[in-house]
Design a protein around this motif. Structure first.
Motif, PDB file in Angstrom:
ATOM      1  N   ASN A 136     -14.636   4.316 -21.731  1.00 19.97           N
ATOM      2  CA  ASN A 136     -15.024   3.121 -22.051  1.00 19.97           C
ATOM      3  C   ASN A 136     -16.072   2.432 -21.173  1.00 19.97           C
ATOM      4  OD1 ASN A 136     -12.944   3.236 -23.618  1.00 19.97           O
ATOM      5  ND2 ASN A 136     -11.567   1.753 -22.721  1.00 19.97           N
ATOM      6  N   TRP A 194      -8.532   7.848 -16.713  1.00 15.26           N
ATOM      7  CA  TRP A 194      -9.591   6.870 -16.492  1.00 15.26           C
ATOM      8  C   TRP A 194      -8.882   5.575 -17.305  1.00 15.26           C
ATOM      9  CZ3 TRP A 194     -11.079   4.803 -21.227  1.00 15.26           C
ATOM     10  CH2 TRP A 194     -11.039   5.774 -22.318  1.00 15.26           C
ATOM     11  N   ARG A 229      -6.149  14.463 -18.675  1.00 17.56           N
ATOM     12  CA  ARG A 229      -6.746  13.812 -19.431  1.00 17.56           C
ATOM     13  C   ARG A 229      -6.549  12.313 -19.463  1.00 17.56           C
ATOM     14  NH1 ARG A 229      -5.231  12.476 -24.976  1.00 17.56           N
ATOM     15  NH2 ARG A 229      -6.834  11.094 -25.659  1.00 17.56           N
TER      16      ARG A 229
HETATM   17  N1  LIG Z   1     -11.651   5.765 -32.607  1.00 16.32           N
HETATM   18  C1  LIG Z   1     -10.471   6.464 -31.964  1.00 16.32           C
HETATM   19  O1  LIG Z   1      -9.550   6.417 -32.985  1.00 16.32           O
HETATM   20  C2  LIG Z   1     -10.577   6.981 -30.570  1.00 16.32           C
HETATM   21  C3  LIG Z   1      -9.471   7.524 -30.543  1.00 16.32           C
HETATM   22  C4  LIG Z   1      -9.308   8.044 -29.048  1.00 16.32           C
HETATM   23  C5  LIG Z   1     -10.052   7.479 -27.925  1.00 16.32           C
HETATM   24  N2  LIG Z   1     -11.022   6.586 -28.390  1.00 16.32           N
HETATM   25  C6  LIG Z   1     -12.363   6.366 -27.395  1.00 16.32           C
HETATM   26  O2  LIG Z   1     -12.971   7.487 -27.095  1.00 16.32           O
HETATM   27  C7  LIG Z   1     -13.261   7.281 -25.800  1.00 16.32           C
HETATM   28  C8  LIG Z   1     -12.919   8.673 -25.114  1.00 16.32           C
HETATM   29  O3  LIG Z   1     -11.655   8.523 -25.254  1.00 16.32           O
HETATM   30  P1  LIG Z   1     -10.846  10.170 -25.023  1.00 16.32           P
HETATM   31  O4  LIG Z   1      -9.306   9.786 -25.354  1.00 16.32           O
HETATM   32  O5  LIG Z   1     -11.333  11.173 -25.963  1.00 16.32           O
HETATM   33  O6  LIG Z   1     -10.821  10.374 -23.563  1.00 16.32           O
HETATM   34  P2  LIG Z   1     -10.704  11.796 -22.656  1.00 16.32           P
HETATM   35  O7  LIG Z   1     -10.569  11.225 -21.196  1.00 16.32           O
HETATM   36  O8  LIG Z   1      -9.892  12.476 -23.437  1.00 16.32           O
HETATM   37  O9  LIG Z   1     -12.209  12.104 -22.962  1.00 16.32           O
HETATM   38  C9  LIG Z   1     -13.305  11.564 -22.375  1.00 16.32           C
HETATM   39  C10 LIG Z   1     -14.371  12.958 -22.419  1.00 16.32           C
HETATM   40  O10 LIG Z   1     -15.642  12.495 -21.852  1.00 16.32           O
HETATM   41  C11 LIG Z   1     -16.231  13.320 -20.967  1.00 16.32           C
HETATM   42  N3  LIG Z   1     -17.038  12.415 -19.949  1.00 16.32           N
HETATM   43  C12 LIG Z   1     -16.766  11.423 -19.255  1.00 16.32           C
HETATM   44  N4  LIG Z   1     -17.858  10.959 -18.447  1.00 16.32           N
HETATM   45  C13 LIG Z   1     -18.818  11.558 -18.979  1.00 16.32           C
HETATM   46  C14 LIG Z   1     -20.321  11.482 -18.786  1.00 16.32           C
HETATM   47  N5  LIG Z   1     -20.641  10.629 -18.027  1.00 16.32           N
HETATM   48  N6  LIG Z   1     -21.158  12.438 -19.525  1.00 16.32           N
HETATM   49  C15 LIG Z   1     -20.449  13.329 -20.473  1.00 16.32           C
HETATM   50  N7  LIG Z   1     -19.023  13.351 -20.700  1.00 16.32           N
HETATM   51  C16 LIG Z   1     -18.304  12.268 -19.870  1.00 16.32           C
HETATM   52  C17 LIG Z   1     -15.051  13.958 -20.208  1.00 16.32           C
HETATM   53  O11 LIG Z   1     -15.495  15.199 -19.533  1.00 16.32           O
HETATM   54  C18 LIG Z   1     -13.919  14.063 -21.284  1.00 16.32           C
HETATM   55  O12 LIG Z   1     -14.308  15.391 -22.036  1.00 16.32           O
HETATM   56  C19 LIG Z   1     -12.793   6.276 -25.192  1.00 16.32           C
HETATM   57  O13 LIG Z   1     -13.844   5.208 -25.448  1.00 16.32           O
HETATM   58  C20 LIG Z   1     -11.552   5.903 -26.245  1.00 16.32           C
HETATM   59  O14 LIG Z   1     -11.330   4.534 -26.107  1.00 16.32           O
HETATM   60  C21 LIG Z   1     -11.369   6.607 -29.594  1.00 16.32           C
END
Ligand SMILES: NC(=O)c1ccc[n+]([C@@H]2O[C@H](COP(=O)([O-])OP(=O)(O)OC[C@H]3O[C@@H](n4cnc5c(N)ncnc54)[C@H](O)[C@@H]3O)[C@@H](O)[C@H]2O)c1
Ligand SMILES: NC(=O)c1ccc[n+]([C@@H]2O[C@H](COP(=O)([O-])OP(=O)(O)OC[C@H]3O[C@@H](n4cnc5c(N)ncnc54)[C@H](O)[C@@H]3O)[C@@H](O)[C@H]2O)c1
Ligand SMILES: NC(=O)c1ccc[n+]([C@@H]2O[C@H](COP(=O)([O-])OP(=O)(O)OC[C@H]3O[C@@H](n4cnc5c(N)ncnc54)[C@H](O)[C@@H]3O)[C@@H](O)[C@H]2O)c1
Ligand SMILES: NC(=O)c1ccc[n+]([C@@H]2O[C@H](COP(=O)([O-])OP(=O)(O)OC[C@H]3O[C@@H](n4cnc5c(N)ncnc54)[C@H](O)[C@@H]3O)[C@@H](O)[C@H]2O)c1
Lengths: 389, 389, 389, 389
Positions: D93, D190, D187
């Motif tokens: 986020n 954060w 995973r």
């Molecule tokens: N729309 C939905 O239903 C839904 C579902 C899950 C997560 N999300 C959102 O998606 C986002 C990611 O969530 P997630 O569960 O996939 O998290 P996660 O921690 O599983 O994955 C985050 C990814 O981002 C990468 N990352 C972190 N900082 C980065 C950067 N500066 N540059 C490039 N890559 C970077 C990490 O290496 C990782 O691969 C969050 O904002 C979350 O709220 C949305």
């Protein structure tokens, strides 16, 4: 026809142009995991329409062919790293045999829609061609691609249901009530024509799916069957409602029910399996849940949930999303492709594979489906007398 | 046997003592509306047990009899305003005919559990006795007492489903997995004994309910049927799983499915009816909802709701509570009684009634049920050949 | 007021004449098990109507009274073996306190409908009267009579859900959309009149049921609550839609939601409880199933099935039928009576009983319900500020 | 950045490498219709992991970048017909704002996951950047992409539900019970860190989805809200369970409920809307059905069925398959993309578009979501006092 690992396989689509329904599904399902890309097509029986339809599929004009023959011919001549790896066949039933055999003989793998063909002779020819050419052949009985159907299959194979005593598979739809028997039909007109569709109506269209699912899940083989079917719609002469009672090996009873005359039902394929230890039910329209019951125990709802304590290996492998993030028709269809791709990559890499162990429906399943239709039609013609398998 | 209006009818119960299951249900259902009171009983085949059981039913010791013969005898001699008006029979199948005939011949109305009897000769004798004595006879195919099954019947009779093309009625249970084939059985041991139960096992126990419901709801009559049945349990020799394919008049297809070997299913009676205008489905375990479907329209959930815009007269008459206040098994059972009481009061008041129009299952329905069992057994013995009705 | 064991208790009904809804339910529920018989009544506020209504309930003319005072008076003078044992109160909210106190003071047990009364002073008076007279007092929060709600209570008490962190109880109906705000109302007109109904509208009518069920099932006690409620209907000035956020002891969060303005909902009371080991949900309109969930496990459907491996003692005791033979509203209501009868027989036999352990809702539950309404109204008047319990 | 019509748009993905969950979903959803191809990525915060992860996505090594800055830099320098058209942001986020603003300033459209960012200042900066750059910005509140949610929105906009009086949106999950509070997390670590996740825990993770869906479907705007939230898990300090009571314009009441502590719930987002003419309910885990109720009418089940008589234009446009062929999570997600692609193609073709009319969630929706979180946190900190919107 070689392919670097991780590089998408190249796909040609036959059929699906214009109003063609399932061709578009093949295009989406095959490419869902970005393991394939659609690069060539012969999308209609009409050469002009065939070429015109290509743009909507993102197929470049130079690989939009006027006919499948032209496609096989031209693609064969392309260098191995450009030429398509496989051909997907989404055309009327009576054309499957010729197209699939030609494709495999030209060296391409084939993914073919169901019913595999309209008669046992053609079915045998397809089996022979698969054996001679060594190509991968997959039949899109897509409903067996649902993760929970694979879970069911594994649970049964592991004995979790005990001995199987009965299976009831039912596939009911109602769209035939919407057909105007007078009107000339655009899409799917061939389905009313016994020459093109085969003698089986709804039996071939949906009954074979139900039969395949019952076989896939239980692992049982028919010994004999009887059938009764009717043609209630004035839309055509073929059956649109029927039952087949099946005597499976080990004494299990099967009941396969099909209908395209059940008002308001959309695509209602369901299966129930009774074992000596437990029973299960599943319904395609709510595919992320399966019910497992045992006497005196709470009914258990198995979710499609790769992270659950109970998910089986094949079910896990068939999931793309965690539980509660529903998966559906495309993903199940794509699972048939995904499994076929594994074998295609093996063959293309010169490795061997065991056709009889494929999770995707094989040519043998296709032969069984055609036999099922044939025996049902024979029984119906013989006043529902039992027919040996 | 006269009765002032509003004064409860007097009831005698045969069977139900000790572990007897359905006798207790008769007692509760018959008295649910305070239109009847249970005043006499012959509750067991064993005279001592019979008398001992009476207290638990609130039956006074002087009307707790040692046998049904004793009961009929003694009650006949009581003054008309004390004597029971009707006898409810909740004993093993093979005893129904003798008890019911004796009761009617002694001047009592009879409510009898299903299957009416074990063979067609007895069935005919019961029909004859009903006609000769002019008594009210009601058969407790209680599932037809559910308000929504009456709604379904009326909708179909009014043509709301169009012509009926198919009906599928399925009754699956799983309790037989809990039977120990070795153990001597307390309750229901007679069910394994063909002499007492009749040759039909689950066919008679649950199959006849499904068949009756299909007939009740659709108004269709069978022309022919074929059947296959199995005995999977090692518990007894009778069938515990089966299908019957029925050719109804006007060309409709019926499929009756019964099982007592489906693990974890409790009392799962369901029905689906396909018409040319709409289709409906209903399930006994969730009896307050019925689903009505038509192509292209939203599926409609009909609630058991006497205040709704769509409730039909017989459905309304069968409700005791507003929608959302669920009614269930007892109320449906009580509806069979309530309708029979209307005719009993008519007869007792010297009025006539039309037996063929009764909403409660009649002796004719009982004969049909026995015929259904007989034809299924005949077909099964003839390798599933069609049997004329 | 003595009663031989097994002999039915004698019941008087106050209210329920004419269009009165719940009085008829009391009559059926109390007598369902033939443990009580309805022998006297003061069925309406209007003496003539009161007497006229008696016949329909099977009450003899000499025990059809013109008012509850007349009834208490006359019954008190009858010999102990004829006189009623208990009085059931199914009249408007504002009359409960006077009637119940008078009945108990006259020596009768009382079964009273909810909300117990309209204000805390009256509630205290009822509590005092129960304590002084030693009579049995039962409040018909009938939904806690469902077998699966008792199962839930026992499971939680046994720690099967771990610590309870949250409970959501929701009771939504839609009938108020059918009220004509102009029309003079026949049945239930008092419900719009704050003087007769109390200041709580739907809050009292359905909100208190939801609150009671949440308390009954979880065993939690509120420490504070806030509330917001609205009057969307132009039918009256009282609330017809609201939420109350409750801080329970041990830190659990409660959300009680009520509505009589949710179109098409009939009587949709549901409850969800979240614990640190498992969570459960149940819905009154499908009362024979409860869902129990735990992370990574299959969702379990607990049936109302006294023969299952998992049924708890209180659940078993609350069943009349085996699983799959659905029970519903009347049986749950009758369970409140059945439990109260046990205590009545104890008291009538001179034994003691522990009021705080009753499975049926007690006067203390009634006080809690009135407190819940009062605190909700206070909070709503204070811009939803938290109110100490 | 130009693109021939029918030619796929070129996509860059930020995040999603390794165990990243939603990045993979973006890749599949964006390319589902073969309208986009994934050609570039900066898949992890770690440059080496970022490059290593590219192969699994089919991204060529020369476009696998070490960071998003590198990506934006390099892609900007590519010729217009190779350079990516848009960037999808699937990172934690707290990174969304910087990445999205940089991308738009570099000339790329942005698709960003939710919550848009962690505070109102950043939200404003994103809004400003969208306005200044004229780029397309889409927020993946994917649940509003379900065809039946669009049907609901249209029905409400057309007045089919009358005036909206109440909406209840609930999003419950249970996975937090599976977190080990001691273990170092791979995973999603954060998510427990207020600096990276923002101060809102489950409120931001799932509560904002529920809030957005309620707003999307009803078209209502909040005037004030109050909230209570708890942290039951010992996993982190942030909220994991909460309610927010919302006062919408026109007097409607909203209740938003979120939980990640409800055992066994997977991804259970549901919504109920009450109007003066009808009410509807829908549940994400069975997304192909919506229930519409009105007093006295049968409950209607609206299927996701583009060929039905009742499907609305936006619902039809959001379907890929006929009814009964279930669609699910990926397709809904892909619908957000599909709608954004239309605007991207417009902008890239030099046409204008109306941001306020987008069916896909816009930057304004993102600001509203951040405001919702902020106001809830403010209220919770002020003992649940109402906060002006
Ligand atoms: N729309 C939905 O239903 C839904 C579902 C899950 C997560 N999300 C959102 O998606 C986002 C990611 O969530 P997630 O569960 O996939 O998290 P996660 O921690 O599983 O994955 C985050 C990814 O981002 C990468 N990352 C972190 N900082 C980065 C950067 N500066 N540059 C490039 N890559 C970077 C990490 O290496 C990782 O691969 C969050 O904002 C979350 O709220 C949305
Ligand atoms: N797996 C499934 O669930 C499923 C669903 C629907 C159809 N099917 C099967 O898919 C096949 C096609 O069915 P449909 O409903 O899409 O039919 P359709 O009539 O809608 O489409 C058939 C398509 O094939 C094209 N075609 C016909 N002959 C051709 C030829 N010689 N060369 C190239 N194209 C040709 C037509 O132009 C049309 O585009 C059938 O075998 C059917 O049984 C399977
Ligand atoms: N309508 C339904 O849903 C339903 C359900 C269950 C059983 N039944 C039917 O009810 C009948 C009884 O079934 P059950 O399951 O209660 O059997 P059961 O064996 O549990 O009970 C039979 C009872 O009849 C008594 N009995 C036997 N012979 C008697 C005689 N000559 N005189 C008096 N009493 C006698 C036994 O003592 C016992 O109390 C059967 O015909 C069965 O098919 C109907
Ligand atoms: N437990 C439940 O689920 C449930 C359901 C509905 C109503 N209730 C409760 O039951 C009570 C009655 O509700 P209702 O809906 O049946 O109301 P109603 O208005 O339909 O009936 C009230 C009855 O009480 C009679 N009555 C009024 N004053 C009387 C008096 N002084 N003496 C004798 N009879 C009198 C009326 O004539 C009428 O018959 C209320 O307290 C209500 O909250 C409970």
């Amino acid at each position: 026809m070689s392919n670097a690992p991780n590089q998408p396989l190249r796909m040609a689509l036959i059929g699906g142009g214009g109003a063609g329904f399932i061709g578009k599904v093949h295009a989406t399902a095959a490419t869902l995991d970005r393991q394939a890309e659609l690069v060539a097509g012969a999308l209609s029986s009409n050469p002009d329409k065939s070429k015109a339809a290509a743009a909507a599929f993102g197929i470049a004009p130079d690989r939009a062919y006027g006919s499948y023959q032209e496609l096989l011919d031209a693609e064969s001549k392309l260098p191995a790293d450009r030429r398509v790896n496989f051909v997907s066949i989404a055309t009327p039933n009576f054309t499957h045999c010729d197209i699939a055999c030609a494709a495999m003989e030209a060296g391409f793998h084939a993914v073919c829609d169901k019913p595999m063909t309209t008669n046992l002779d053609d079915a045998q020819r397809m089996l022979d061609t698969v054996e001679t050419t060594g190509r991968v052949f997959a039949l899109t009985h897509n409903y067996s691609g649902y993760p929970l159907m694979r879970q069911a299959r594994e649970m049964i194979a592991n004995g979790e249901l005990g001995e199987i005593i009965a299976v009831r598979a039912t596939y009911v739809q109602g769209w035939m009530h919407g057909m105007d028997p007078q009107a000339e039909q655009a899409r799917g007109a061939w389905k009313s024509d016994p020459l093109k569709n085969g003698r089986a109506g709804s039996l071939g269209d949906v009954g074979t799916h139900a039969f395949h699912l019952a076989s896939f899940v239980t692992g049982l083989h028919p010994e004999a069957l009887l059938s009764n079917m009717q043609s209630y719609s004035r839309h055509h002469e073929l059956d649109d409602y029927g039952h087949s009672l099946v005597r499976f090996d080990q004494g299990a009873t099967g009941m396969i029910t099909w209908s395209q005359m059940t008002h308001g039902r959309q695509n209602d394929l369901s299966i129930e399996v009774d074992g000596t230890k437990a029973a299960l039910t599943w319904r395609q329209e709510e595919p992320n849940q399966m019910f497992v019951r045992a006497l005196g125990q709470p009914t258990k709802i198995y979710e499609r949930d790769p992270n659950s304590s109970y998910a089986s290996p094949d079910a896990i492998a068939a999931c793309r999303l965690p539980g509660g993030h529903p998966e559906a028709f495309f993903e199940a269809f794509a699972n048939v492709y995904r499994n076929a791709f594994e074998d295609m990559r093996r063959v293309d890499a010169g490795e061997s594979f065991d056709r009889s162990k494929s999770l995707y429906p094989s040519v043998a399943d296709g032969v069984a489906g055609v036999r099922f239709m044939t025996r049902c039609l024979d029984s119906a013609a013989a006043d529902s007398a039992w027919q040996k398998w």
